[in-house]
Scaffold this motif. Sequence first.
Motif, mmCIF file in Angstrom:
data_model
loop_
_atom_site.group_PDB
_atom_site.id
_atom_site.type_symbol
_atom_site.label_atom_id
_atom_site.label_comp_id
_atom_site.label_asym_id
_atom_site.label_seq_id
_atom_site.Cartn_x
_atom_site.Cartn_y
_atom_site.Cartn_z
ATOM 1 N N PHE A 260 88.988 44.185 19.921
ATOM 2 C CA PHE A 260 87.910 43.439 19.212
ATOM 3 C C PHE A 260 87.188 44.388 18.480
ATOM 4 O O PHE A 260 86.016 44.251 18.235
ATOM 5 N N GLY A 261 87.574 45.679 18.347
ATOM 6 C CA GLY A 261 87.036 46.697 17.652
ATOM 7 C C GLY A 261 86.025 47.343 18.085
ATOM 8 O O GLY A 261 85.640 47.529 19.190
ATOM 9 N N SER A 262 85.006 48.010 16.987
ATOM 10 C CA SER A 262 84.213 48.838 17.230
ATOM 11 C C SER A 262 82.797 47.984 17.957
ATOM 12 O O SER A 262 82.310 46.867 17.065
ATOM 13 N N TRP A 263 82.245 48.340 19.020
ATOM 14 C CA TRP A 263 81.099 47.874 19.424
ATOM 15 C C TRP A 263 79.950 47.916 18.474
ATOM 16 O O TRP A 263 79.146 46.982 18.249
ATOM 17 N N TYR A 264 79.693 49.106 17.794
ATOM 18 C CA TYR A 264 79.002 49.365 16.734
ATOM 19 C C TYR A 264 78.885 48.262 15.628
ATOM 20 O O TYR A 264 77.930 47.804 15.174
ATOM 21 N N ASP A 265 80.091 47.995 15.104
ATOM 22 C CA ASP A 265 80.244 47.233 14.031
ATOM 23 C C ASP A 265 79.795 45.563 14.584
ATOM 24 O O ASP A 265 79.332 44.867 13.712
ATOM 25 N N HIS A 266 80.253 45.272 15.627
ATOM 26 C CA HIS A 266 80.155 43.922 16.401
ATOM 27 C C HIS A 266 78.768 43.753 16.477
ATOM 28 O O HIS A 266 78.333 42.742 15.796
ATOM 29 N N VAL A 267 78.010 44.456 17.106
ATOM 30 C CA VAL A 267 76.733 44.202 17.123
ATOM 31 C C VAL A 267 75.959 43.986 16.205
ATOM 32 O O VAL A 267 74.752 43.273 15.987
ATOM 33 N N THR A 268 76.132 45.097 15.136
ATOM 34 C CA THR A 268 75.327 45.003 14.070
ATOM 35 C C THR A 268 75.700 43.901 12.952
ATOM 36 O O THR A 268 74.950 43.567 12.462
ATOM 37 N N GLY A 269 77.029 43.737 13.091
ATOM 38 C CA GLY A 269 77.594 42.592 12.026
ATOM 39 C C GLY A 269 76.986 41.389 12.549
ATOM 40 O O GLY A 269 76.370 40.690 11.598
ATOM 41 N N TRP A 270 76.928 40.811 13.946
ATOM 42 C CA TRP A 270 76.264 39.851 14.124
ATOM 43 C C TRP A 270 74.498 39.824 13.881
ATOM 44 O O TRP A 270 73.975 38.713 13.673
ATOM 45 N N TRP A 271 73.861 40.941 14.110
ATOM 46 C CA TRP A 271 72.656 41.146 13.946
ATOM 47 C C TRP A 271 72.430 40.677 12.337
ATOM 48 O O TRP A 271 71.466 40.019 12.263
ATOM 49 N N GLU A 272 73.154 41.486 11.559
ATOM 50 C CA GLU A 272 72.626 41.118 10.168
ATOM 51 C C GLU A 272 73.034 39.620 9.878
ATOM 52 O O GLU A 272 72.208 38.976 9.059
ATOM 53 N N LYS A 273 73.940 38.824 10.280
ATOM 54 C CA LYS A 273 74.220 37.663 10.019
ATOM 55 C C LYS A 273 72.983 36.946 10.656
ATOM 56 O O LYS A 273 72.696 35.804 9.816
ATOM 57 N N LYS A 274 72.461 37.178 11.669
ATOM 58 C CA LYS A 274 71.353 36.371 12.214
ATOM 59 C C LYS A 274 70.142 36.261 11.351
ATOM 60 O O LYS A 274 69.419 35.257 11.370
ATOM 61 N N GLN A 275 69.886 37.442 10.399
ATOM 62 C CA GLN A 275 68.757 37.525 9.711
ATOM 63 C C GLN A 275 68.828 36.422 8.768
ATOM 64 O O GLN A 275 67.741 35.956 8.259
ATOM 65 N N SER A 276 70.102 35.959 8.076
ATOM 66 C CA SER A 276 70.003 34.855 7.372
ATOM 67 C C SER A 276 70.316 33.621 7.946
ATOM 68 O O SER A 276 70.828 32.643 6.838
ATOM 69 N N HIS A 277 70.642 33.317 8.977
ATOM 70 C CA HIS A 277 71.599 32.256 9.621
ATOM 71 C C HIS A 277 70.496 31.688 10.991
ATOM 72 O O HIS A 277 70.451 32.459 12.196
ATOM 73 N N SER A 278 69.728 30.560 10.776
ATOM 74 C CA SER A 278 68.835 30.432 11.667
ATOM 75 C C SER A 278 69.421 29.582 13.022
ATOM 76 O O SER A 278 68.444 29.679 14.096
ATOM 77 N N LYS A 279 70.655 29.433 12.991
ATOM 78 C CA LYS A 279 71.259 28.837 14.037
ATOM 79 C C LYS A 279 72.206 29.668 14.910
ATOM 80 O O LYS A 279 72.760 29.387 15.854
ATOM 81 N N ILE A 280 71.719 31.003 14.794
ATOM 82 C CA ILE A 280 72.084 31.971 15.812
ATOM 83 C C ILE A 280 71.105 32.640 16.710
ATOM 84 O O ILE A 280 69.834 32.977 16.206
ATOM 85 N N LEU A 281 71.143 32.398 18.089
ATOM 86 C CA LEU A 281 70.376 32.997 18.762
ATOM 87 C C LEU A 281 70.787 34.302 19.352
ATOM 88 O O LEU A 281 71.983 34.304 19.880
#
Length: 296
Positions: free
Chosen positions: A171-192
Amino acid sequence: MENMELPPRPKLFDFHGVSMTHYFTDNWENIQNFQARPDDILIATYPKAGTTWVSYILDLLYFGQTAPERQTSLPIYERVPFLESDFHILPPGTELADKLSSSPRLIKTHLPVQLVPKSFWEQNCRIVYVARNAKDNAVSYFHFDRMNQAQPEPGDWNNFLQRFMDGKMVFGSWYDHVTGWWEKKQSHSKILYLFYEDMVEDTGRELDRLCSFLGLSPSAEEKERVRGGVQFDNMKKNSMANYSTDKVMDFKISPFMRKGKVGDWKNHFTVAQSEQFDEDYKKKMKNTQLRFRGTI
Ligand code: A3P
């Protein structure tokens, strides 16, 4: 377990820029074409960040009272299908999810945000993401790879840690995973976006956040029942939640419910490893506001 003929451990390969094993790519066409429903809840995590914990919390919140038999007869990995998995000993995750009759469907994924099937976005599904600090996440992943024959050979801790820093993990890089989802969350209200450390610090508080995100209002008594049921010691002895029914894990090497602590990394990292890790971490995480706690 003893007499079962296990396939050799899988090899890592690059898959759309992410390290993977065939167990998570064999069924790729069905994964990408998976049809989500608007009330599906996706539980997304990097491996070993607390997936099972949150899965069990959600399962109890939704079905603890309405389907008590589920609690004694169905292991958590059948209640909450692992979307991209195709382990050959169980039907693929997509099939298990399609067959779920309960509503809402709770579905687990470890996919990095860019590989999530588009239907989850089209249907505007709620997504609960859980992240865990890198050092504890790496330690937990190391022990998991030691005991799980369906994972690549971990090698020794030092090599494993280097691979973790290089992003050469399933599942790849921890760094990319947590930051990728974090960035997505900034513009997507349905992510907790939850943190494992917050959940350990105050499970009740995080349970409240979850309920408010999901639009649930359990009674104080019901909430207390869930909080008690999902405590580490209770989940550890619960055969429907602790993976003891899984055939490819060897609990003699390490249990699935291993420690459940924040800061266990201190028992594994040498001072030199920790310093080198921190140095590298600063570079990799310099462009994000995302902050983790390695102790609480
Ligand atoms: P450790 O190996 O550090 O003990 P996942 O479910 O994503 O595979 O994550 C597994 C990790 O979550 C393991 O961490 C496991 O012990 C921990 N965990 C599972 N249930 C927990 C709970 N109720 N409380 C705290 N930690 C829990």
